[in-house]
Write an enzyme that holds these catalytic residues in place. Structure first.
Site, PDB file in Angstrom:
ATOM      1  N   ASP A 134     -10.305   2.949   2.592  1.00 46.53           N
ATOM      2  CA  ASP A 134     -10.107   1.782   3.361  1.00 46.53           C
ATOM      3  C   ASP A 134     -10.607   3.023   4.802  1.00 46.53           C
ATOM      4  O   ASP A 134     -11.791   2.630   5.354  1.00 46.53           O
ATOM      5  CB  ASP A 134      -8.619   1.410   4.515  1.00 46.53           C
ATOM      6  CG  ASP A 134      -7.791   0.245   3.610  1.00 46.53           C
ATOM      7  OD1 ASP A 134      -8.630  -0.729   3.224  1.00 46.53           O
ATOM      8  OD2 ASP A 134      -6.693   0.561   3.099  1.00 46.53           O
ATOM      9  N   LYS A 149       0.869  -1.159  -0.123  1.00 50.87           N
ATOM     10  CA  LYS A 149       0.275   0.268   0.169  1.00 50.87           C
ATOM     11  C   LYS A 149       0.721   1.483   0.106  1.00 50.87           C
ATOM     12  O   LYS A 149       0.249   1.943  -0.732  1.00 50.87           O
ATOM     13  CB  LYS A 149      -0.871  -0.362   1.299  1.00 50.87           C
ATOM     14  CG  LYS A 149      -2.104  -1.072   1.179  1.00 50.87           C
ATOM     15  CD  LYS A 149      -2.683  -1.203   2.156  1.00 50.87           C
ATOM     16  CE  LYS A 149      -4.635  -1.825   2.500  1.00 50.87           C
ATOM     17  NZ  LYS A 149      -5.638  -1.602   3.391  1.00 50.87           N
TER      18      LYS A 149
END
Length: 276
Positions: A102, A66
């Site tokens: 997220d 990420k």
């Protein structure tokens, strides 16, 4: 021509994203396919360049890529840039643009249970990529107080110091957090502790948890981790990570297609795959 989408990670075999997104493509009549791709850290650059070369429409990024993916992209959404992590990439006219869904996915799932957040004292457990995304997102929403605890305090301190949004906050170790647990309305568990196969482990003692607290664990397999079981036994309301997973996926699907899908349908699909 069929559009291609993917998720890149290491490991990746456990991902339920392909099942979830391919069912959505079929439901909404979109000629597309979503594929899980096992990409090791040393191969990430080649993988991203290859996906861009074949004109992939979009992809997800999961552990451990990420942060490493950021210099390989053309542009970043402001929130993803602030967080310093990307989980969703959109091919916008040949440019790979990174987003982070997220935090916003977690909040969307949370608001189904808590009508407001700005009157809440919140504790985040952990200081990894997920904790960072949730901390930045909740700080931007101006919760009343946002504390963070971690076994390595310096990692938690780095998150608070790098956050661009103002919020009342304190960093502590796990032991201090355990002693002060009664101060929190909302406790969010972001570590991998309690995930299969180590389902008998918990990241923190709940001995001082107040009965009306809300405890959320971003793990969704198992659906009820040890910390959630203990919280429920103490009279707290609980939430597993299924809604975060579903909503971050729904937000990604919306960015790729312009359609915000039915999260309840997505949730039912994932539950079926989990066998419950």
């Amino acid at each position: 021509m069929k559009k291609l989408f993917a998720v890149l990670g290491d490991p990746i075999a456990q991902s339920m994203s392909p099942t979830m997104h391919n069912e959505l493509f079929q439901t909404y009549g979109i000629d597309a396919h979503y594929q899980a791709l096992h990409v090791k850290k040393e191969d990430l650059g080649d993988a991203i360049r290859g996906l861009k070369a074949i004109g992939i429409a979009g992809f997800n990024i999961t552990v451990p890529h990420k942060q490493a993916v950021i210099p390989l992209l053309d542009r970043l959404d402001p929130l993803a840039k602030a967080i310093g992590a990307v989980n969703t990439v959109v091919n916008e006219n040949g440019e790979l643009v990174g987003y982070n869904t997220d935090g916003s996915g977690f909040v969307k799932g949370l608001l189904a249970h808590l009508p407001t957040l700005n009157d809440k004292n919140v504790l985040i457990i952990g200081a990894g990529g997920a904790a960072r995304a949730l901390y930045f997102t909740l700080a931007r929403l101006e919760v009343k107080r946002l504390d963070i605890c971690n076994r390595t305090v310096k990692k938690a301190e780095a998150i608070t110091m790098e956050c661009p949004y103002q919020v009342t906050t304190e960093v502590m170790d796990i032991s201090e957090a355990e002693d002060n647990l009664a101060n929190y309305d909302l406790i969010i568990q972001t570590t991998s502790i309690g995930m299969l196969p180590d389902i008998q482990k918990s990241p923190i003692s709940l001995r001082n948890l107040k009965p009306n607290a809300f405890v959320s664990d971003i793990i969704y397999n198992p659906l009820e981790t040890k910390i959630l079981q203990e919280a429920k036994n103490k009279g707290a309301k609980i939430q597993n990570g299924l809604e975060m997973f579903v909503y971050q996926g729904a937000l990604a699907f919306d960015k790729w297609t312009g359609i915000f899908p039915d999260p309840e349908r997505m949730k039912a699909n994932v539950l079926t795959q989990l066998g419950g």
